[in-house]
Design a protein around this motif. Structure first.
Motif, short mmCIF file in Angstrom:
data_model
loop_
_atom_site.label_atom_id
_atom_site.label_comp_id
_atom_site.label_asym_id
_atom_site.label_seq_id
_atom_site.Cartn_x
_atom_site.Cartn_y
_atom_site.Cartn_z
N ALA A 265 -23.48 27.04 33.94
CA ALA A 265 -22.69 27.91 34.82
C ALA A 265 -22.43 27.19 36.13
O ALA A 265 -23.36 26.66 36.75
N GLY A 266 -21.20 27.20 36.60
CA GLY A 266 -20.86 26.50 37.83
C GLY A 266 -20.86 25.00 37.62
O GLY A 266 -21.34 24.48 36.62
N GLY A 267 -20.34 24.27 38.54
CA GLY A 267 -20.32 22.81 38.47
C GLY A 267 -19.36 22.27 37.45
O GLY A 267 -19.36 21.07 37.19
N CYS A 268 -18.59 23.14 36.78
CA CYS A 268 -17.68 22.69 35.74
C CYS A 268 -16.23 22.89 36.15
O CYS A 268 -15.36 23.14 35.33
N SER A 269 -15.97 22.81 37.43
CA SER A 269 -14.60 22.89 37.92
C SER A 269 -14.48 22.01 39.16
O SER A 269 -15.48 21.73 39.84
N LEU A 270 -13.26 21.59 39.44
CA LEU A 270 -13.03 20.67 40.55
C LEU A 270 -12.79 21.44 41.84
O LEU A 270 -12.18 22.52 41.84
N ASN A 271 -13.23 20.86 42.92
CA ASN A 271 -12.95 21.39 44.26
C ASN A 271 -12.63 20.20 45.16
O ASN A 271 -13.42 19.81 46.01
N VAL A 272 -11.47 19.62 44.91
CA VAL A 272 -11.07 18.39 45.61
C VAL A 272 -10.25 18.75 46.84
O VAL A 272 -9.17 19.35 46.72
N PRO A 273 -10.71 18.42 48.05
CA PRO A 273 -9.92 18.70 49.25
C PRO A 273 -8.67 17.81 49.28
O PRO A 273 -8.75 16.60 49.02
N THR A 274 -7.52 18.39 49.59
CA THR A 274 -6.28 17.62 49.66
C THR A 274 -5.78 17.47 51.10
O THR A 274 -4.68 17.00 51.34
N GLU A 275 -6.56 17.92 52.06
CA GLU A 275 -6.31 17.70 53.47
C GLU A 275 -7.60 17.23 54.12
O GLU A 275 -8.68 17.69 53.74
N PRO A 276 -7.53 16.33 55.09
CA PRO A 276 -6.33 15.67 55.62
C PRO A 276 -5.71 14.72 54.58
O PRO A 276 -6.41 14.21 53.71
N TYR A 277 -4.42 14.53 54.71
CA TYR A 277 -3.65 13.77 53.73
C TYR A 277 -3.24 12.43 54.33
O TYR A 277 -2.53 12.39 55.34
N HIS A 278 -3.70 11.33 53.69
CA HIS A 278 -3.42 10.00 54.21
C HIS A 278 -2.95 9.07 53.08
O HIS A 278 -3.71 8.22 52.59
N PRO A 279 -1.71 9.23 52.63
CA PRO A 279 -1.22 8.35 51.56
C PRO A 279 -1.06 6.92 52.05
O PRO A 279 -0.67 6.68 53.20
N VAL A 280 -1.37 5.97 51.18
CA VAL A 280 -1.17 4.56 51.51
C VAL A 280 -0.34 3.84 50.45
O VAL A 280 -0.03 2.66 50.59
N TYR A 281 -0.02 4.55 49.36
CA TYR A 281 0.86 3.99 48.33
C TYR A 281 2.14 4.82 48.29
O TYR A 281 2.09 6.06 48.23
N PHE A 282 3.27 4.12 48.33
CA PHE A 282 4.58 4.77 48.35
C PHE A 282 5.40 4.18 47.22
O PHE A 282 5.62 2.96 47.17
N MET A 283 5.86 5.03 46.31
CA MET A 283 6.34 4.55 45.03
C MET A 283 7.76 5.01 44.72
O MET A 283 8.20 6.08 45.15
N ILE A 284 8.46 4.16 44.00
CA ILE A 284 9.75 4.47 43.39
C ILE A 284 9.53 4.46 41.89
O ILE A 284 9.16 3.44 41.32
N ASN A 285 9.71 5.60 41.25
CA ASN A 285 9.49 5.72 39.81
C ASN A 285 8.08 5.27 39.40
O ASN A 285 7.89 4.63 38.37
N GLY A 286 7.11 5.60 40.23
CA GLY A 286 5.73 5.31 39.90
C GLY A 286 5.26 3.91 40.19
O GLY A 286 4.11 3.58 39.93
N ARG A 287 6.14 3.06 40.72
CA ARG A 287 5.76 1.69 41.05
C ARG A 287 6.07 1.40 42.52
O ARG A 287 6.96 2.01 43.10
N SER A 288 5.34 0.43 43.08
CA SER A 288 5.61 -0.06 44.43
C SER A 288 6.22 -1.45 44.35
O SER A 288 6.03 -2.16 43.36
N MET A 289 6.94 -1.84 45.39
CA MET A 289 7.52 -3.17 45.45
C MET A 289 6.39 -4.21 45.50
O MET A 289 5.41 -4.02 46.21
N PRO A 290 6.44 -5.33 44.75
CA PRO A 290 7.56 -5.80 43.93
C PRO A 290 7.52 -5.34 42.47
O PRO A 290 8.40 -5.71 41.71
N ASP A 291 6.51 -4.52 42.09
CA ASP A 291 6.42 -4.09 40.69
C ASP A 291 7.66 -3.31 40.25
O ASP A 291 8.03 -3.35 39.07
N ASP A 292 8.29 -2.60 41.20
CA ASP A 292 9.44 -1.79 40.82
C ASP A 292 10.65 -2.65 40.43
O ASP A 292 11.65 -2.12 39.94
N MET A 293 10.58 -3.95 40.64
CA MET A 293 11.68 -4.83 40.26
C MET A 293 11.46 -5.51 38.92
O MET A 293 12.31 -6.27 38.45
N ASP A 294 10.31 -5.27 38.29
CA ASP A 294 10.13 -5.72 36.91
C ASP A 294 10.88 -4.78 35.98
O ASP A 294 11.34 -3.71 36.38
#
Length: 546
Positions: A265-294
């Motif tokens: 009982a308990g402990g079988c569900s996620l409680n992931v905080p999504t704030e504060p939000y600090h993204p460091v990967y920015f993607m086009i169609n799931g890839r970042s440059m230069p991978d997006d040019m393959d």
């Protein structure tokens, strides 16, 4: 039309001289893009975990939609695609391609870790009926452990739209549960075809056929409207990722696995905080440059099959399908010209006035979409727009013509049509040349480095991330630098340009986010939402097969 010289008042013109001072950018390697996907109207998707890669070497734990079973080869589009795949998880999810009026059925199976709980899909813009599964806040959801839910709707109008999770969206969309759906028009307007018309789109297609180029379009028009014809198309989904959230999700999934299997009982569900939000990967169609040019479906990206590399000839009408996924607004700038917006979220932007378009007999409401310098997307917003590049405004002959040359290609004529372009012969190498600049020299030394009087100095080869982008020539087409010098001119000294004068092909423009943080990968420039748009002369056959 923006000038070919790229002017930046920001960090870019200090970091990469070849981007800041380039009078022309050149890339001769073949690239593949188009708008690949799978056709319906029936789809079987699953949501599962996997790791996606980033150019800094990180493999980030993620969730994504994929194909429950691999589709047949006939389901992949465009038809010229030869090595497609749809794994059980990919980011973004499979692009779903359907036709206006079809009844679309999507069955989702929940293959996420048990602790992730339910999952679902929302299809904004459609009247959806959900069956099976369990009742959720926004729609029926698939329960953990292989639960399923089926969504049914009618593809009521053409255009590009997003789909994404409707369950705990702050976490599940961040983890990668999003994708695109493209609705094609049920009938392409007659003036968009090559049969008996003289419209720009028709003549462009004739030019491509004359050069042996295949057709990579999903349709001949974006909408049921005679002013939405196009020649090429590309899909760009912009998203960002905070690896701390993904790491915490993985840690909790791992910790919960034993508790879930033991039925604690308990402990079988996620409680992931999504704030504060600090993204460091920015993607086009799931890839970042230069991978997006393959290439699309490149083997090294098992869960990121789509790339982002637009490629065109002068004068071609290029349909951009743009979606803002994730949580942030993404201001994307397409160098070389503005983008004429046709529609937002599948809704054509029309004026109250009507016009009879060339090749048609029935008046239609005129398009009234804005001309955008930057296509800014908010989360979930989709837009369709037309981009083209012609060379107008450069103030020099982009094809390197020289009236005194013995080379037949250097003395090709340019006969202006009513709009000033050379459109009489679609098979001509300089088809769609801006005739006002015909035979205009660029400068006394239109090649080489600054020390030799040329336009730019290349950086040290050891600093290149993805090859030499600046070719040293301001001209379109192979041999154009040589033909531009005339019979008494000299060719550039060996080593002063990235590509030999006899094999040069075209220009490349940097397309990138105007939020400078978003053109980094984990704070390293260049990276993120950045790619190169390639313009090649007609001699260069654009082959987007994989």
């Amino acid at each position: 039309m923006s000038a070919l010289i790229i002017r930046k008042v920001t960090v870019m013109n200090r970091l990469l001289p070849f981007l800041a001072s380039a009078a022309a950018l050149l890339l001769t390697a073949a690239v593949q893009a188009a708008a690949p996907g799978i056709t319906g109207p029936t789809f079987a998707l699953t949501a599962q975990p996997a790791y996606i890669t980033q150019p800094d070497g990180q493999a980030v734990y993620s969730w994504g939609y994929g194909c429950t079973t691999p589709p047949t080869s006939a389901a992949f589009v465009p038809a010229t695609t030869t090595t497609p795949f749809c794994n059980t998880m990919q980011v973004p999810g499979p692009t779903l391609v359907v036709t206006e009026g079809q009844t679309v059925t999507v069955t989702l199976t929940n293959g996420l870790p048990t602790s992730a709980g339910n999952t679902s899909i929302l299809f904004p813009g459609f009247n959806v009926t959900a069956t099976g599964g369990v009742t959720g806040l926004l729609t029926n959801e698939a329960a953990p452990g292989g639960g399923t839910v089926t969504y049914t709707f009618t593809a009521g109008s053409p255009g590009t739209r997003a789909y994404y999770s409707g369950t705990q969206g702050d976490l599940q969309v961040e983890m990668g549960l999003y994708g695109a759906i493209i609705v094609l028009p049920s009938a392409v307007p007659a003036n968009c075809t090559t049969s008996g018309t003289t419209t720009l789109a028709a003549k462009n297609r004739l030019a491509e056929i004359a050069n042996g180029e295949k057709d990579f379009r999903l349709a001949g028009s974006a909408f049921d409207h005679p002013d939405t014809c196009y020649d090429r198309e590309y899909l760009f989904q912009f998203s960002e990722m905070d690896p701390n959230i993904h790491a915490q999700a993985l840690a909790q999934v791992t910790a919960a696995a034993s508790a879930c299997s033991a039925g604690a009982a308990g402990g079988c569900s996620l409680n992931v905080p999504t704030e504060p939000y600090h993204p460091v990967y920015f993607m086009i169609n799931g890839r970042s440059m230069p991978d997006d040019m393959d290439t699309n479906y490149a083997a090294q990206y098992l869960h990121q099959p789509y790339n982002g590399n637009p490629h065109m000839h002068p004068g071609e009408l290029v349909l951009l399908r743009i979606i803002g996924q994730g949580r942030w607004q993404h201001p994307f700038h397409e160098h070389g010209n503005h983008v004429r917006i046709l529609a937002r979220d599948g809704n054509l932007i029309l004026s109250n006035s009507t016009i009879t378009y060339p090749g048609t007999t029935t008046p239609a409401r005129a398009l009234a979409g804005p001309l955008l310098f930057t296509t800014t997307t908010t989360p979930g917003l989709a837009m369709d727009g037309i981009f083209y590049w012609t060379g107008k405004g450069l103030n020099w002959d982009a094809y390197g013509h020289h009236p005194g040359s013995a080379d037949p290609l250097a003395i090709l004529p340019c006969t202006a049509d009513a709009n000033g372009y050379n459109t009489g012969d679609p098979t001509a190498i300089n088809y769609y040349e801006w005739c006002q600049d015909h035979n205009k020299p660029l400068q006394a030394a239109p090649f080489g480095d600054v020390a030799g009087g040329g336009p730019a100095t290349l950086p040290d080869a050891n600093l290149f991330t993805n090859g030499a982008w600046f070719g040293g020539s301001p001209y379109l087409g192979p041999n154009a630098t040589v033909r531009a010098t005339g019979p008494t001119g000299t060719t550039p000294p060996s080593g002063t340009i990235a590509n030999p004068p006899a094999s040069e092909a075209g220009f490349a423009f940097m397309w990138h986010s105007h939020n400078e943080r978003e053109i980094t990968t984990n704070n390293i420039f260049p990276g993120g939402m950045l790619m190169m748009m390639l313009v090649d002369s007609r001699e260069f056959v654009i082959d987007e097969s994989n």
